[in-house]
Design a protein around this motif. Structure first.
Motif, PDB file in Angstrom:
ATOM      1  N   VAL A 127       0.854  -1.183   0.000  1.00  0.00           N
ATOM      2  CA  VAL A 127       0.000   0.000   0.000  1.00  0.00           C
ATOM      3  C   VAL A 127       0.891   1.235   0.000  1.00  0.00           C
ATOM      4  N   SER A 128       0.796   2.035  -1.057  1.00  0.00           N
ATOM      5  CA  SER A 128       1.596   3.248  -1.166  1.00  0.00           C
ATOM      6  C   SER A 128       0.676   4.456  -1.087  1.00  0.00           C
ATOM      7  N   ILE A 129       0.934   5.338  -0.113  1.00  0.00           N
ATOM      8  CA  ILE A 129       0.128   6.549   0.073  1.00  0.00           C
ATOM      9  C   ILE A 129       1.044   7.752  -0.147  1.00  0.00           C
ATOM     10  N   THR A 130       0.838   8.466  -1.249  1.00  0.00           N
ATOM     11  CA  THR A 130       1.683   9.603  -1.573  1.00  0.00           C
ATOM     12  C   THR A 130       0.816  10.763  -2.051  1.00  0.00           C
ATOM     13  N   PRO A 131       1.371  11.972  -2.112  1.00  0.00           N
ATOM     14  CA  PRO A 131       0.554  13.112  -2.531  1.00  0.00           C
ATOM     15  C   PRO A 131      -0.058  12.954  -3.921  1.00  0.00           C
ATOM     16  N   PHE A 132       0.736  12.427  -4.891  1.00  0.00           N
ATOM     17  CA  PHE A 132       0.261  12.387  -6.270  1.00  0.00           C
ATOM     18  C   PHE A 132       0.255  10.987  -6.881  1.00  0.00           C
ATOM     19  N   GLY A 133       0.478   9.944  -6.076  1.00  0.00           N
ATOM     20  CA  GLY A 133       0.375   8.587  -6.580  1.00  0.00           C
ATOM     21  C   GLY A 133       1.656   8.064  -7.208  1.00  0.00           C
ATOM     22  N   GLN A 134       1.590   6.835  -7.688  1.00  0.00           N
ATOM     23  CA  GLN A 134       2.750   6.147  -8.233  1.00  0.00           C
ATOM     24  C   GLN A 134       2.908   6.336  -9.741  1.00  0.00           C
ATOM     25  N   SER A 135       1.958   6.999 -10.380  1.00  0.00           N
ATOM     26  CA  SER A 135       2.038   7.241 -11.819  1.00  0.00           C
ATOM     27  C   SER A 135       1.626   8.674 -12.105  1.00  0.00           C
ATOM     28  N   GLY A 136       1.784   9.099 -13.347  1.00  0.00           N
ATOM     29  CA  GLY A 136       1.427  10.461 -13.721  1.00  0.00           C
ATOM     30  C   GLY A 136       2.612  11.402 -13.631  1.00  0.00           C
ATOM     31  N   PRO A 137       2.517  12.560 -14.258  1.00  0.00           N
ATOM     32  CA  PRO A 137       3.668  13.487 -14.331  1.00  0.00           C
ATOM     33  C   PRO A 137       4.085  14.077 -12.991  1.00  0.00           C
ATOM     34  N   TYR A 138       3.223  14.043 -11.960  1.00  0.00           N
ATOM     35  CA  TYR A 138       3.558  14.633 -10.663  1.00  0.00           C
ATOM     36  C   TYR A 138       4.007  13.589  -9.639  1.00  0.00           C
ATOM     37  N   ARG A 139       4.197  12.346 -10.046  1.00  0.00           N
ATOM     38  CA  ARG A 139       4.363  11.245  -9.084  1.00  0.00           C
ATOM     39  C   ARG A 139       5.541  11.439  -8.127  1.00  0.00           C
ATOM     40  N   ASN A 140       6.597  12.128  -8.544  1.00  0.00           N
ATOM     41  CA  ASN A 140       7.763  12.293  -7.674  1.00  0.00           C
ATOM     42  C   ASN A 140       7.751  13.620  -6.913  1.00  0.00           C
ATOM     43  N   TYR A 141       6.680  14.392  -7.058  1.00  0.00           N
ATOM     44  CA  TYR A 141       6.595  15.663  -6.356  1.00  0.00           C
ATOM     45  C   TYR A 141       6.248  15.439  -4.887  1.00  0.00           C
ATOM     46  N   LYS A 142       6.832  16.255  -4.037  1.00  0.00           N
ATOM     47  CA  LYS A 142       6.438  16.261  -2.638  1.00  0.00           C
ATOM     48  C   LYS A 142       5.188  17.121  -2.471  1.00  0.00           C
ATOM     49  N   GLY A 143       4.496  16.931  -1.353  1.00  0.00           N
ATOM     50  CA  GLY A 143       3.306  17.730  -1.108  1.00  0.00           C
ATOM     51  C   GLY A 143       2.765  17.481   0.286  1.00  0.00           C
ATOM     52  N   TYR A 144       1.997  18.434   0.774  1.00  0.00           N
ATOM     53  CA  TYR A 144       1.381  18.316   2.084  1.00  0.00           C
ATOM     54  C   TYR A 144      -0.136  18.508   1.934  1.00  0.00           C
ATOM     55  N   ALA A 145      -0.841  18.493   3.032  1.00  0.00           N
ATOM     56  CA  ALA A 145      -2.300  18.582   2.977  1.00  0.00           C
ATOM     57  C   ALA A 145      -2.758  19.838   2.245  1.00  0.00           C
ATOM     58  N   ASP A 202      -2.360   1.759  -4.857  1.00  0.00           N
ATOM     59  CA  ASP A 202      -1.783   3.073  -5.103  1.00  0.00           C
ATOM     60  C   ASP A 202      -2.776   4.139  -4.661  1.00  0.00           C
ATOM     61  N   ILE A 203      -2.496   4.801  -3.534  1.00  0.00           N
ATOM     62  CA  ILE A 203      -3.365   5.856  -3.008  1.00  0.00           C
ATOM     63  C   ILE A 203      -2.733   7.214  -3.287  1.00  0.00           C
TER      64      ILE A 203
END
Length: 406
Positions: A127-145, A202-203
């Protein structure tokens, strides 16, 4: 039945702060064995977040950490070392689920992305919980609430129409995403019963907000309408608002026509007020009444300001009108309704003593829910997990600590 719902499920948690920790908290409180992996020395970032008793910062007294990590075990492990990665993979072999909230690139660098994980254990659920998910152009961007609520479309609906958009309060993005992740994980565990195969979940927190703003998307797609910020009101009809009263605020909504008519008669002393009955502008409250909402507020204000929250609440309960007092947190914590349901629980912790915690947001009639243990001290279960479960000797444990692996 006395066994907890998720008894026997083994979860490995490699997260920080809120979203992943809340996901695993929900599972731990339902009986899953959750091993929380924390960096040696500093631990989870949540340990540095308040509130702290007496406002004195301490890594074992963070209110955020204490709440998010009940019923869990804590081990320290440095995944930036080769030995740490090897130990991590041993832990993976012994678990059913991995919950993590690192960027896709970080997990790939550790060789712990799902491609590698599937080779270790094909039944494993990641289970991966990230700001922009595991795919898409923003996937490696950091982010907060504040970032994810803005990017997901929610922030643009909050605030006054003449002012800048606002973020939802209290890190809702992280808590909601954690809850969605917990549900998805339980569904994946059920699916595995039939297929014997694990899978990757992928969340994306931005996706979660887009999901919760679904009606706004429908309005735009179907009708080209964009929802406006309405401050203390919710667009649609009147009343769907919050207004002041004698000692606070009242949340007012009357969906049904009879509720609205009953409230008018309550305000008018048994009869519909003349100012309303004789004004054609208020005939259609689904359209015109919202247009004149400020004027309606002014008409109701004297009646509201003469009465307290509890008095209005009691009157509206008798008349089946769904108004409610806007409770401050101290009033909500001591509300007799919560007390009657046994919602808040007392938890004893070695560093803080006995403290009141929020309880379960649900109740099961057949299976128990209980905080069996408080949030763990940093690395409290190193010996239990590494020696008793993985077979390391106490001497090896000392060496691992000396070399910065744990």
């Amino acid at each position: 039945m006395t066994q907890k719902v998720l008894a026997g499920v083994k979860v490995l948690e490699y997260t920080h702060l809120t979203s992943g920790s809340y996901c695993t908290k929900l599972m731990a409180d339902l009986g899953a064995e959750v091993i929380k992996i924390e960096p040696p020395g500093c631990g989870d970032e949540a340990r540095q977040q308040g509130p702290f008793p007496q406002d004195i910062p301490h890594p074992e007294r963070s209110g955020l950490f204490l709440y998010l990590n009940t019923n869990k075990l804590s081990v320290t492990l440095n995944l930036e070392t080769i030995t740490g990665q090897q130990i991590f993979k041993k832990l993976l072999q012994e678990s059913d689920v991995l919950v993590q909230d690192n960027s896709p690139q970080v997990m790939k660098n550790f060789s712990i992305d799902y491609t590698h994980l599937e080779q270790i254990n094909s039944r494993h659920i990641m289970v991966s919980i990230t700001p922009f998910g595991q795919s898409g152009p923003y996937r490696n961007y950091k982010g907060y609430a504040i970032n994810t609520s803005a990017a997901g479309g929610m922030s643009n609906t909050i605030g006054l129409p003449t002012r800048e958009p606002l973020a939802p309060p209290l890190s809702q993005s992280h808590f909601i995403s954690g809850a969605v992740a917990a549900v998805a994980t339980i569904v994946a565990l059920l699916a595995r019963e039939g297929t014997s195969q694990g899978q990757e979940i992928d969340i994306s927190e931005v996706d979660v907000w887009a999901f919760f703003t679904g009606m706004m998307i429908h309005y735009f797609v179907y009708e080209g309408r964009k929802r406006i910020r309405a401050g203390h009101r919710t667009p649609g009809f009147y009343p769907y608002t919050i207004l002041p009263c004698k000692d606070g605020y009242i949340s007012m909504i009357a969906v049904l026509g009879r509720q609205w008519k009953t409230f008018l008669k309550l305000v008018g002393g048994g009869e519909t007020p003349d100012w309303y009955a004789n004004d054609p502008r208020f005939v259609d409250r689904w359209v015109n009444s919202l247009k004149y909402a400020d004027e309606l507020d002014a008409h109701f204000s004297p009646w509201l300001m003469e009465r307290s929250m509890d008095e209005i609440f009691s009157l509206c309960q008798e008349k089946h009108i769904p108004f409610a007092p806007v409770r401050s947190i101290d009033k909500a914590t001591n509300d007799p309704h919560f007390k009657g349901r046994g919602y808040f629980v007392e938890v004893e912790h070695p560093e803080t003593g006995n403290i009141k915690y929020p309880g379960a947001p649900y109740k099961f009639s057949k299976t128990p829910w209980k905080v069996e243990r408080p949030a763990p001290l940093l690395g409290e279960h190193n010996e239990e997990i590494y020696c008793r479960h993985l077979g390391y000797s106490k001497g090896e444990l000392v060496q691992l600590r000396r070399t910065g692996v744990i």
